[in-house]
Design a protein around this motif. Structure first.
Motif, mmCIF file in Angstrom:
data_model
loop_
_atom_site.group_PDB
_atom_site.id
_atom_site.type_symbol
_atom_site.label_atom_id
_atom_site.label_comp_id
_atom_site.label_asym_id
_atom_site.label_seq_id
_atom_site.Cartn_x
_atom_site.Cartn_y
_atom_site.Cartn_z
ATOM 1 N N ASN A 295 -53.661 -4.638 -67.795
ATOM 2 C CA ASN A 295 -54.831 -5.498 -67.625
ATOM 3 C C ASN A 295 -54.620 -6.545 -66.546
ATOM 4 O O ASN A 295 -55.090 -7.672 -66.647
ATOM 5 N N SER A 296 -53.851 -6.182 -65.537
ATOM 6 C CA SER A 296 -53.643 -7.092 -64.419
ATOM 7 C C SER A 296 -53.616 -6.312 -63.112
ATOM 8 O O SER A 296 -53.333 -5.122 -63.082
ATOM 9 N N ILE A 297 -53.937 -7.029 -62.068
ATOM 10 C CA ILE A 297 -53.984 -6.455 -60.722
ATOM 11 C C ILE A 297 -53.035 -7.273 -59.844
ATOM 12 O O ILE A 297 -53.013 -8.496 -59.918
ATOM 13 N N LEU A 298 -52.267 -6.586 -59.013
ATOM 14 C CA LEU A 298 -51.422 -7.256 -58.020
ATOM 15 C C LEU A 298 -52.089 -7.134 -56.660
ATOM 16 O O LEU A 298 -52.589 -6.068 -56.303
ATOM 17 N N PHE A 299 -52.090 -8.221 -55.913
ATOM 18 C CA PHE A 299 -52.540 -8.210 -54.524
ATOM 19 C C PHE A 299 -51.321 -8.508 -53.666
ATOM 20 O O PHE A 299 -50.726 -9.572 -53.780
ATOM 21 N N ILE A 300 -50.956 -7.563 -52.838
ATOM 22 C CA ILE A 300 -49.795 -7.730 -51.959
ATOM 23 C C ILE A 300 -50.314 -7.827 -50.542
ATOM 24 O O ILE A 300 -50.926 -6.891 -50.029
ATOM 25 N N ARG A 301 -50.115 -8.963 -49.922
ATOM 26 C CA ARG A 301 -50.608 -9.205 -48.570
ATOM 27 C C ARG A 301 -49.600 -8.644 -47.562
ATOM 28 O O ARG A 301 -48.498 -9.160 -47.411
ATOM 29 N N CYS A 302 -50.017 -7.591 -46.887
ATOM 30 C CA CYS A 302 -49.122 -6.865 -45.986
ATOM 31 C C CYS A 302 -48.620 -7.739 -44.836
ATOM 32 O O CYS A 302 -47.450 -7.675 -44.480
ATOM 33 N N LYS A 303 -49.494 -8.546 -44.257
ATOM 34 C CA LYS A 303 -49.077 -9.374 -43.122
ATOM 35 C C LYS A 303 -47.917 -10.278 -43.517
ATOM 36 O O LYS A 303 -46.945 -10.418 -42.770
ATOM 37 N N GLU A 304 -47.990 -10.875 -44.701
ATOM 38 C CA GLU A 304 -46.911 -11.748 -45.156
ATOM 39 C C GLU A 304 -45.630 -10.967 -45.421
ATOM 40 O O GLU A 304 -44.541 -11.400 -45.042
ATOM 41 N N CYS A 305 -45.767 -9.816 -46.069
ATOM 42 C CA CYS A 305 -44.577 -9.003 -46.349
ATOM 43 C C CYS A 305 -43.952 -8.474 -45.064
ATOM 44 O O CYS A 305 -42.736 -8.501 -44.911
ATOM 45 N N ASN A 306 -44.798 -8.002 -44.153
ATOM 46 C CA ASN A 306 -44.295 -7.450 -42.893
ATOM 47 C C ASN A 306 -43.599 -8.509 -42.051
ATOM 48 O O ASN A 306 -42.680 -8.206 -41.300
ATOM 49 N N SER A 307 -44.022 -9.761 -42.179
ATOM 50 C CA SER A 307 -43.432 -10.827 -41.365
ATOM 51 C C SER A 307 -41.991 -11.127 -41.759
ATOM 52 O O SER A 307 -41.266 -11.756 -40.997
ATOM 53 N N SER A 308 -41.563 -10.654 -42.922
ATOM 54 C CA SER A 308 -40.180 -10.887 -43.343
ATOM 55 C C SER A 308 -39.226 -9.816 -42.821
ATOM 56 O O SER A 308 -38.023 -9.914 -43.013
ATOM 57 N N VAL A 309 -39.773 -8.796 -42.153
ATOM 58 C CA VAL A 309 -38.961 -7.687 -41.648
ATOM 59 C C VAL A 309 -38.573 -7.948 -40.199
ATOM 60 O O VAL A 309 -39.389 -8.404 -39.400
ATOM 61 N N ILE A 310 -37.317 -7.667 -39.872
ATOM 62 C CA ILE A 310 -36.824 -7.785 -38.497
ATOM 63 C C ILE A 310 -36.890 -6.397 -37.863
ATOM 64 O O ILE A 310 -36.302 -5.441 -38.383
ATOM 65 N N PHE A 311 -37.620 -6.296 -36.763
ATOM 66 C CA PHE A 311 -37.826 -5.011 -36.090
ATOM 67 C C PHE A 311 -36.980 -4.931 -34.834
ATOM 68 O O PHE A 311 -36.883 -5.903 -34.088
ATOM 69 N N ASP A 312 -36.389 -3.752 -34.590
ATOM 70 C CA ASP A 312 -35.679 -3.511 -33.331
ATOM 71 C C ASP A 312 -36.663 -3.588 -32.170
ATOM 72 O O ASP A 312 -36.340 -4.090 -31.104
ATOM 73 N N ASP A 313 -37.847 -3.061 -32.381
ATOM 74 C CA ASP A 313 -38.928 -3.070 -31.403
ATOM 75 C C ASP A 313 -40.166 -3.564 -32.152
ATOM 76 O O ASP A 313 -40.486 -3.025 -33.207
ATOM 77 N N PRO A 314 -40.870 -4.574 -31.641
ATOM 78 C CA PRO A 314 -42.031 -5.113 -32.356
ATOM 79 C C PRO A 314 -43.079 -4.061 -32.730
ATOM 80 O O PRO A 314 -43.763 -4.205 -33.728
ATOM 81 N N SER A 315 -43.161 -2.988 -31.953
ATOM 82 C CA SER A 315 -44.148 -1.944 -32.270
ATOM 83 C C SER A 315 -43.761 -1.140 -33.516
ATOM 84 O O SER A 315 -44.584 -0.382 -34.044
ATOM 85 N N ASP A 316 -42.541 -1.321 -34.012
ATOM 86 C CA ASP A 316 -42.110 -0.618 -35.220
ATOM 87 C C ASP A 316 -42.885 -1.056 -36.465
ATOM 88 O O ASP A 316 -42.817 -0.393 -37.504
ATOM 89 N N VAL A 317 -43.646 -2.142 -36.366
ATOM 90 C CA VAL A 317 -44.469 -2.576 -37.495
ATOM 91 C C VAL A 317 -45.451 -1.479 -37.893
ATOM 92 O O VAL A 317 -45.901 -1.413 -39.038
#
Length: 83
Positions: free
Chosen positions: A26-48
């Motif tokens: 009886n609950s819903i999770l909202f996961i904001r992708c922009k916030e989660c993705n911002s914690s990832v370090i990319f070798d190339d920015p286009s890897d997002v």
């Protein structure tokens, strides 16, 4: 965080750039992708694009990885190993 969550249904909502997950408790999770993705370090920015593809194609997997420590980072690192 409750590690025993059961993800019943999940979808990517492009208007809000979020994953919406019904946990079956009886609950819903909202996961904001922009916030989660911002914690990832990319070798190339286009890897997002790997994460956006994951969110769109397999939103439940994205949600599970986003809730796991280093889950999205480990996913991107693994994809880069294959490319």
């Amino acid at each position: 965080m409750n590690n025993n969550l059961t993800f019943q249904f999940g979808m990517y909502e492009p208007a809000t750039d979020s994953i919406i997950v019904n946990t079956g408790e009886n609950s819903i999770l909202f996961i904001r992708c922009k916030e989660c993705n911002s914690s990832v370090i990319f070798d190339d920015p286009s890897d997002v694009v790997y994460l956006y593809h994951l969110a769109e194609e397999t939103p439940l997997l994205y949600a599970k990885l986003a809730l796991k420590a280093n889950g999205l980072q480990d996913y991107v690192n693994a994809i880069n190993e294959f490319n």
